[in-house]
Motif scaffolding. Sequence first.
Motif, short mmCIF file in Angstrom:
data_model
loop_
_atom_site.label_atom_id
_atom_site.label_comp_id
_atom_site.label_asym_id
_atom_site.label_seq_id
_atom_site.Cartn_x
_atom_site.Cartn_y
_atom_site.Cartn_z
N ALA A 1 -57.15 17.44 44.28
CA ALA A 1 -55.88 17.22 45.33
C ALA A 1 -54.83 17.67 44.47
CB ALA A 1 -55.67 15.88 45.84
N THR A 2 -54.03 18.24 45.36
CA THR A 2 -52.81 18.95 44.95
C THR A 2 -51.42 18.38 45.52
OG1 THR A 2 -53.60 21.13 44.28
CG2 THR A 2 -51.34 20.88 44.57
N VAL A 3 -50.85 17.72 44.54
CA VAL A 3 -49.51 16.87 45.21
C VAL A 3 -48.30 18.15 45.26
CG1 VAL A 3 -48.00 15.12 44.92
CG2 VAL A 3 -50.31 14.96 44.40
N ALA A 4 -47.58 18.05 46.44
CA ALA A 4 -46.67 19.13 46.45
C ALA A 4 -45.32 18.90 45.61
CB ALA A 4 -46.14 19.39 48.07
N PRO A 5 -44.61 19.58 45.04
CA PRO A 5 -43.55 19.36 44.21
C PRO A 5 -42.34 18.69 44.98
CG PRO A 5 -43.30 21.64 44.65
CD PRO A 5 -44.71 21.35 45.15
N ARG A 6 -41.56 17.74 44.55
CA ARG A 6 -40.68 17.09 45.30
C ARG A 6 -39.62 18.05 45.71
NH1 ARG A 6 -41.70 12.80 41.05
NH2 ARG A 6 -40.87 14.46 39.52
N PRO A 7 -39.00 17.77 47.22
CA PRO A 7 -38.07 18.64 47.48
C PRO A 7 -36.78 18.81 46.96
CG PRO A 7 -38.63 16.74 49.01
CD PRO A 7 -39.51 16.72 48.03
N TYR A 8 -36.39 17.45 46.25
CA TYR A 8 -35.32 17.54 45.52
C TYR A 8 -35.47 17.58 44.11
CZ TYR A 8 -30.43 15.78 44.40
OH TYR A 8 -29.33 15.55 43.76
N PHE A 9 -34.65 18.45 43.37
CA PHE A 9 -34.85 19.01 42.12
C PHE A 9 -33.74 18.28 40.92
CE2 PHE A 9 -34.64 21.72 38.42
CZ PHE A 9 -35.99 22.00 38.25
N THR A 10 -34.35 17.33 40.21
CA THR A 10 -33.31 16.85 39.33
C THR A 10 -33.30 17.29 37.94
OG1 THR A 10 -33.66 14.70 40.24
CG2 THR A 10 -32.50 14.56 38.23
N HIS A 11 -32.13 17.85 37.27
CA HIS A 11 -32.37 18.61 36.17
C HIS A 11 -31.07 17.85 35.32
CE1 HIS A 11 -30.98 22.64 33.92
NE2 HIS A 11 -31.50 21.64 32.80
N VAL A 12 -31.57 17.22 33.91
CA VAL A 12 -30.46 16.71 33.17
C VAL A 12 -30.30 17.66 31.98
CG1 VAL A 12 -30.13 14.72 31.78
CG2 VAL A 12 -31.20 14.43 34.16
N ALA A 13 -29.21 17.75 31.61
CA ALA A 13 -28.59 18.54 30.41
C ALA A 13 -28.07 17.61 29.49
CB ALA A 13 -27.92 19.87 30.88
N VAL A 14 -28.77 17.29 28.32
CA VAL A 14 -28.30 16.03 27.47
C VAL A 14 -27.97 16.60 26.15
CG1 VAL A 14 -30.40 15.32 27.22
CG2 VAL A 14 -28.40 13.82 26.99
N ALA A 15 -27.08 16.20 25.37
CA ALA A 15 -26.88 16.56 23.98
C ALA A 15 -27.45 15.49 23.02
CB ALA A 15 -25.52 16.27 23.63
N PRO A 16 -28.86 15.76 22.46
CA PRO A 16 -29.56 14.91 21.69
C PRO A 16 -28.73 13.75 20.95
CG PRO A 16 -30.44 16.98 21.49
CD PRO A 16 -29.19 17.12 22.18
N THR A 17 -29.22 12.68 20.59
CA THR A 17 -28.55 11.69 19.79
C THR A 17 -28.98 11.79 18.26
OG1 THR A 17 -30.34 10.15 20.41
CG2 THR A 17 -28.25 9.82 21.66
N LYS A 18 -28.13 11.49 17.57
CA LYS A 18 -28.60 11.47 16.09
C LYS A 18 -29.81 10.72 15.86
CE LYS A 18 -26.71 10.44 11.36
NZ LYS A 18 -25.47 9.78 10.61
N ASN A 19 -29.81 9.39 16.44
CA ASN A 19 -30.95 8.79 16.24
C ASN A 19 -32.09 9.06 17.32
OD1 ASN A 19 -33.53 6.93 16.15
ND2 ASN A 19 -31.90 5.01 16.34
N LEU A 20 -33.23 9.91 16.88
CA LEU A 20 -34.19 10.71 17.75
C LEU A 20 -34.99 9.64 18.61
CD1 LEU A 20 -34.49 13.70 18.41
CD2 LEU A 20 -36.42 13.60 16.97
N ASP A 21 -35.15 8.57 18.04
CA ASP A 21 -35.81 7.52 18.78
C ASP A 21 -35.40 7.44 20.21
OD1 ASP A 21 -37.90 7.37 16.51
OD2 ASP A 21 -37.09 5.29 16.14
N ARG A 22 -34.04 7.27 20.24
CA ARG A 22 -33.38 7.05 21.40
C ARG A 22 -33.52 8.26 22.49
NH1 ARG A 22 -27.37 5.68 19.05
NH2 ARG A 22 -26.92 6.29 21.17
N MET A 23 -33.54 9.35 21.94
CA MET A 23 -33.70 10.81 22.92
C MET A 23 -35.22 10.51 23.33
SD MET A 23 -32.35 13.04 24.47
CE MET A 23 -30.85 11.84 24.16
N GLU A 24 -36.15 10.25 22.40
CA GLU A 24 -37.62 9.89 22.84
C GLU A 24 -37.71 9.14 23.70
OE1 GLU A 24 -39.58 9.30 19.08
OE2 GLU A 24 -39.19 11.69 18.46
#
Length: 233
Positions: free
Chosen positions: A66-89
Amino acid sequence: MHTFFAPDLAGSTYTLPEDESKHAVRVLRLGIGDAVELLDGRGGRYAAAVADANPKRCQLHITYHATVAPRPYFTHVAVAPTKNLDRMEWFVEKAVEVGVERISFLRCARSERRELKLERMEKIAISALKQSGQTWLPQLDELTDYATFVAAVLPETTFIAHLAEGERTALAQVAGAGSGCCVLIGPEGDFTPQEIALAREKGIRPVTLGASRLRTETAALAVVFTAQIMRDK
């Protein structure tokens, strides 16, 4: 039912990579006839059964697709990675679970992390995809200089969340409008006045995520949650 990621799936059979084959046969103890689920990250959801329980090349037979259609609303987050990489993961994992279409990583003037290994983030995104049952794997972009990124976005659907004084619109008021949005989240020291001015010059509007001062990864996840709530209204 166990779920596997199969980005290159085509046809009526699929052979798991050696590491996944070993995990399926030796760890999960899957045998011939056992049912599994496959996700291709492009909207495809497949039911399959083990046809050959070989720990080096476990072969699956596709029984349903089965193929699920892409959501009609596109969410894009552009973020500066934190020094502690665990938080970004942690952010990437939770954002994929909730539902996000694209994540970009920004190198800002106050960024404490200047390099980023995207391969690790991609593995976390795939794991979150399988765990949550999402069918579309988000696009993850390499670390990009802030000015370069800002120059390439569409200003009418892009917003910047910063802590500087001035009038800002609540993200909830704009997140559900149109076909989607891109929101910029700065580093732990926030965007510099020069970066904020550059965004303003490009026509990127400021937004607020609320009265609280949020950590970078919390602010980025708040964007995903807000967009999800508004587009489901």
